[in-house]
Design a protein around this motif. Structure first.
Motif, mmCIF file in Angstrom:
data_model
loop_
_atom_site.group_PDB
_atom_site.id
_atom_site.type_symbol
_atom_site.label_atom_id
_atom_site.label_comp_id
_atom_site.label_asym_id
_atom_site.label_seq_id
_atom_site.Cartn_x
_atom_site.Cartn_y
_atom_site.Cartn_z
ATOM 1 N N ASP A 36 0.752 -1.404 -0.380
ATOM 2 C CA ASP A 36 0.632 0.210 0.270
ATOM 3 C C ASP A 36 0.970 1.626 0.152
ATOM 4 O O ASP A 36 1.958 1.255 0.238
ATOM 5 C CB ASP A 36 -1.243 0.025 1.615
ATOM 6 N N SER A 37 0.463 1.941 -0.198
ATOM 7 C CA SER A 37 0.699 3.571 -0.380
ATOM 8 C C SER A 37 2.342 3.564 -0.999
ATOM 9 O O SER A 37 3.295 4.290 -0.136
ATOM 10 C CB SER A 37 0.593 3.639 0.855
ATOM 11 N N ASN A 45 4.275 7.783 -3.482
ATOM 12 C CA ASN A 45 3.600 9.510 -2.815
ATOM 13 C C ASN A 45 1.983 9.110 -2.288
ATOM 14 O O ASN A 45 0.829 9.645 -1.575
ATOM 15 C CB ASN A 45 3.436 10.224 -3.383
ATOM 16 N N LYS A 46 1.952 7.092 -1.832
ATOM 17 C CA LYS A 46 0.237 6.740 -0.611
ATOM 18 C C LYS A 46 -0.885 6.789 -2.294
ATOM 19 O O LYS A 46 -1.839 6.959 -1.797
ATOM 20 C CB LYS A 46 0.189 7.813 -0.058
ATOM 21 N N LYS A 47 -0.401 7.120 -3.893
ATOM 22 C CA LYS A 47 -1.151 7.372 -4.798
ATOM 23 C C LYS A 47 -1.606 5.386 -5.266
ATOM 24 O O LYS A 47 -2.336 5.497 -5.559
ATOM 25 C CB LYS A 47 -1.204 8.146 -6.119
ATOM 26 N N HIS A 88 -1.106 1.656 -5.487
ATOM 27 C CA HIS A 88 -1.966 0.035 -4.283
ATOM 28 C C HIS A 88 -1.639 -0.690 -5.115
ATOM 29 O O HIS A 88 -2.056 -1.366 -6.246
ATOM 30 C CB HIS A 88 -2.622 -0.174 -3.876
#
Length: 411
Positions: A200-201, A204-206, A208
């Motif tokens: 996950d993440s 830049n956490k965009k 998955h």
């Protein structure tokens, strides 16, 4: 039992990376919790009385219907050491048991779980992914054929590290192999192994990312003196008194991928899954329609086994539209019950092929509207295609498309 122990030893390294999606509403200690969802829908078929994997076959003289597709009621409870889950499905066809299992774990950790009872087979992604959250109305034809109703009775070990290597998951189950039927019709058990990775993440956490692989090792008992094995030109009949009690191999090997990207236009999700192997079935007949002749059995097959080398896959794409409550859906899935033979050879005199060997592909497209966090509307069309064969009823593409309008409420 000896074979089971050997497979358990072989899969022991895999068990160190296990996780199951069979779970209560929360593992936090709680008294009785009640959750569920209701799906009510209207469907229009291209022809009357078609065979369909979109909620079941249509009645002989009907090309449209209202129905309750799923009416799930889930009850669960959890304490410091264990949890229990009980789920039913109530529709116009009556009430059926869906889940009934107990899970045991350490008091301060859910890293290692032992599950026993009736639960989702831990194979791949779509089998264990709840129909209450899935955007597409139904699972792909290949999974509905190989694992009808998704569940089986047995025991499962799950391991999912919570700190180091927390991206690794795996499951190992020993099941009857006869699905939800409590009466296992032979003495052998089937083994399911599932290994998964989830990140996950990313970016830049965009972004998955998830992917994994699964294996199913089982068998189906032959109850007659003959069985059929596939060749490049059809099926070869094997006849001997010793074939009564012969166990045909039931083997699946699969891989899956999930990608989600949270972009400025809206969330994009792509999922894919492929599997192939050997599926014991029967010949299509007047009493067993073509698509059902390779379905996994909940009771002892009464006729000769057909051992089919199959393959199948699905591609699912969902795209949120401009960060609104609308999401566009596109899917494509294929199930080829006999990858050794082409459709033009099916029905040729003497090769023992039947309608159970026909490949089907489905192109689906539609849209969902999230009315609120619990209430969803889905409009979806399925265009089902098969090539022509030499069989009288399958010389051209069947007219078996289905359009679905569904309302779902989840609580």
């Amino acid at each position: 039992m000896k074979k089971i122990l050997l497979i358990l030893i072989f899969f022991y390294p895999v068990v160190l990376f296990a996780q199951s999606n069979n779970a209560p509403s929360t593992y936090d200690p709680h008294e009785i919790a009640i959750t569920g969802y209701l799906q009510t829908q209207f469907q229009k078929a291209q022809s009357e009385g078609i065979s369909s994997f979109s909620g079941g076959d249509f009645s002989k003289n009907s090309d449209s219907r209202f129905m309750i597709r799923r009416g799930r009621l889930k009850i669960d409870r959890a304490d410091k050491y264990s949890s229990i889950v009980f789920q039913i499905d109530a529709t116009q066809n009556g009430i059926q048991l869906m889940d009934a299992f107990i899970q045991l774990h350490q008091p301060d950790s859910k890293t290692l779980l032992l599950t026993a009872g009736l639960f989702n087979r831990p194979f791949g992604h779509s089998i264990v992914y709840s129909s209450g959250y899935r955007d597409f109305p139904e699972r792909a034809r290949v999974f509905q054929t190989l694992m009808p109703r998704e569940r089986d009775i047995g025991a499962m070990v799950t391991y999912h590290p919570k700190k180091l290597f927390k991206f690794l998951t795996a499951e190992l189950a020993v099941v009857n192999g006869s699905g939800y039927n409590a009466r296992d019709y032979d003495s052998k058990k089937d083994i399911i192994g599932n290994l998964g990775f989830k990140f996950d993440s990313l970016a830049n956490k965009k972004l998955h990312l998830g992917f994994g692989a699964s294996i199913y090792e089982g068998s189906v008992r032959n109850n007659t003196e003959s069985y059929y094995s596939a060749t490049a030109s059809g099926f070869e009949k094997n006849t001997s008194p010793n074939n009564v009690g012969y166990f045909g191999k039931r083997e699946y090997y699969g891989g899956n991928l999930q990608l989600q990207y949270d972009n400025t236009f809206g969330r994009t999700i792509f999922k894919a899954e492929y599997l192939q192997g050997t599926q014991p079935g029967v010949a299509a007949s007047a009493s067993v329609i073509g698509p059902l002749s390779s379905t996994s059995f909940s009771a002892q097959p009464a006729t000769d086994l057909y051992l089919r080398p199959f393959s199948g896959y699905y591609l699912w794409l969902t795209q949120q539209i401009a960060n609104t409550k609308f999401t566009a859906l596109v899917s494509y899935d294929v199930y080829d019950p006999n990858r050794e033979i082409s459709e033009s050879e099916i029905g040729v005199a003497g090769n023992n092929t039947t309608a159970g060997d026909i490949k089907f592909s489905t192109l689906g497209y539609g849209i969902t509207y999230l009315i609120n966090s619990r209430f969803k509307l889905t409009l979806y069309n399925e265009h089902v295609v098969n090539d022509g064969t030499k069989l009288p009823d399958y010389t051209a593409d069947l007219k078996d498309d289905v359009f679905t309008t569904r309302l779902q409420y989840r609580w």
